[in-house]
Write a protein that holds these residues in place. Structure first.
Motif, PDB file in Angstrom:
ATOM      1  N   SER A   1       0.799  -1.227   0.000  1.00  0.00           N
ATOM      2  CA  SER A   1       0.000   0.000   0.000  1.00  0.00           C
ATOM      3  C   SER A   1       0.834   1.281   0.000  1.00  0.00           C
TER       4      SER A   1
ATOM      5  N   GLN B   1       2.845   2.147  -2.141  1.00  0.00           N
ATOM      6  CA  GLN B   1       3.007   2.561  -3.542  1.00  0.00           C
ATOM      7  C   GLN B   1       1.702   2.313  -4.277  1.00  0.00           C
ATOM      8  N   LYS B   2       1.087   3.376  -4.841  1.00  0.00           N
ATOM      9  CA  LYS B   2      -0.166   3.204  -5.576  1.00  0.00           C
ATOM     10  C   LYS B   2       0.094   2.366  -6.849  1.00  0.00           C
ATOM     11  N   ASP B   3      -0.804   1.414  -7.155  1.00  0.00           N
ATOM     12  CA  ASP B   3      -0.659   0.542  -8.339  1.00  0.00           C
ATOM     13  C   ASP B   3       0.734  -0.094  -8.431  1.00  0.00           C
TER      14      ASP B   3
ATOM     15  N   GLY C   1      -4.588  -4.521  -4.655  1.00  0.00           N
ATOM     16  CA  GLY C   1      -4.523  -3.215  -5.302  1.00  0.00           C
ATOM     17  C   GLY C   1      -3.212  -3.010  -6.042  1.00  0.00           C
TER      18      GLY C   1
END
Ligand SMILES: O=P(O)(O)OC[C@H]1O[C@H](OP(=O)(O)OP(=O)(O)O)[C@H](O)[C@@H]1O
Ligand SMILES: Nc1ncnc2[nH]cnc12
Length: 182
Positions: free
Chosen positions: A117, A119-121, A148
């Motif tokens: 989480s 790091q986005k994507d 995610g």
């Protein structure tokens, strides 16, 4: 970066085949002899480093237990974080889990809910020593994607290509096996 024939042979020759383990008819691919051979282990890790340094990965996720050995070393070489995907009941914090089929029965693996989480994507490489039926790696890729993050590739030191594991996993993500056993 592709492996030269000489490098491939060095790795291949360091893996010990144990016939009829853990049951008759199975040839167990023992990677402890690879780890014990500093030339083979070095050639392998150097190859993995050069292959994955251009992938812009955010994390390596290693599968319990033998995937930890290669995954943690590679993450350190690439300067990125390592995430353990563990057999059920081993991780201390909140997890998400995925069941998968074994030849006989079912098993379950887990990952911490916040593992990717920061790091986005996040772009994640899943790594393990070996793919057989592909059940374990398939569940690991599912967990990464459910978190995610994005499983960009699954990497194995050994792929047993006489089974359908690689073919099935390719429907979900990219697959790379350093050594293919036919
Ligand atoms: O492709 P599959 O049919 O799912 O089999 C491959 C899995 O089996 C082995 O692990 P194992 O479950 O024996 O656990 P271990 O690493 O703790 O010995 C291997 O290290 C892979 O994780
Ligand atoms: N043939 C094999 N050798 C080592 N680990 C395995 N996991 C599943 N099949 C295996």
């Amino acid at each position: 970066m592709t492996l030269s024939q000489t490098e491939r042979k060095i790795i291949e020759n360091s893996i010990r085949d144990i016939k009829d383990f853990p049951q008759p008819g199975i040839v167990f691919k023992d990677i402890t002899t690879l780890l014990n051979d500093k030339e083979a282990y070095g050639v392998l890790m150097n190859h993995l480093y050069h292959r994955y340094k251009e992938y812009n990965l955010d994390y390596i996720a290693g599968i319990d237990a033998r995937g930890f050995i290669f995954g943690a070393a590679l993450a350190q070489m690439l300067g990125i974080g390592f995430v353990p995907i563990r057999k059920k009941g081993k991780l201390p914090y909140t997890t998400i889990s995925e069941k998968y089929s074994l030849e006989y029965g079912v098993d379950e693996i887990e990952v911490h809910i916040d593992a990717f989480s920061a790091q986005k994507d996040a772009k994640v490489l899943v790594i393990d020593d070996l793919i057989a039926t592909g059940g374990t790696a398939n569940a690991a890729a599912t967990l990464v994607n459910q978190s995610g993050a994005q499983c960009v590739e699954c990497c194995f030191i050994i792929g047993l290509s006489f089974l359908d594991g690689v073919k099935n996993l390719k429907e979900k993500t990219q697959v790379y096996s350093v050594i293919e056993v036919n």
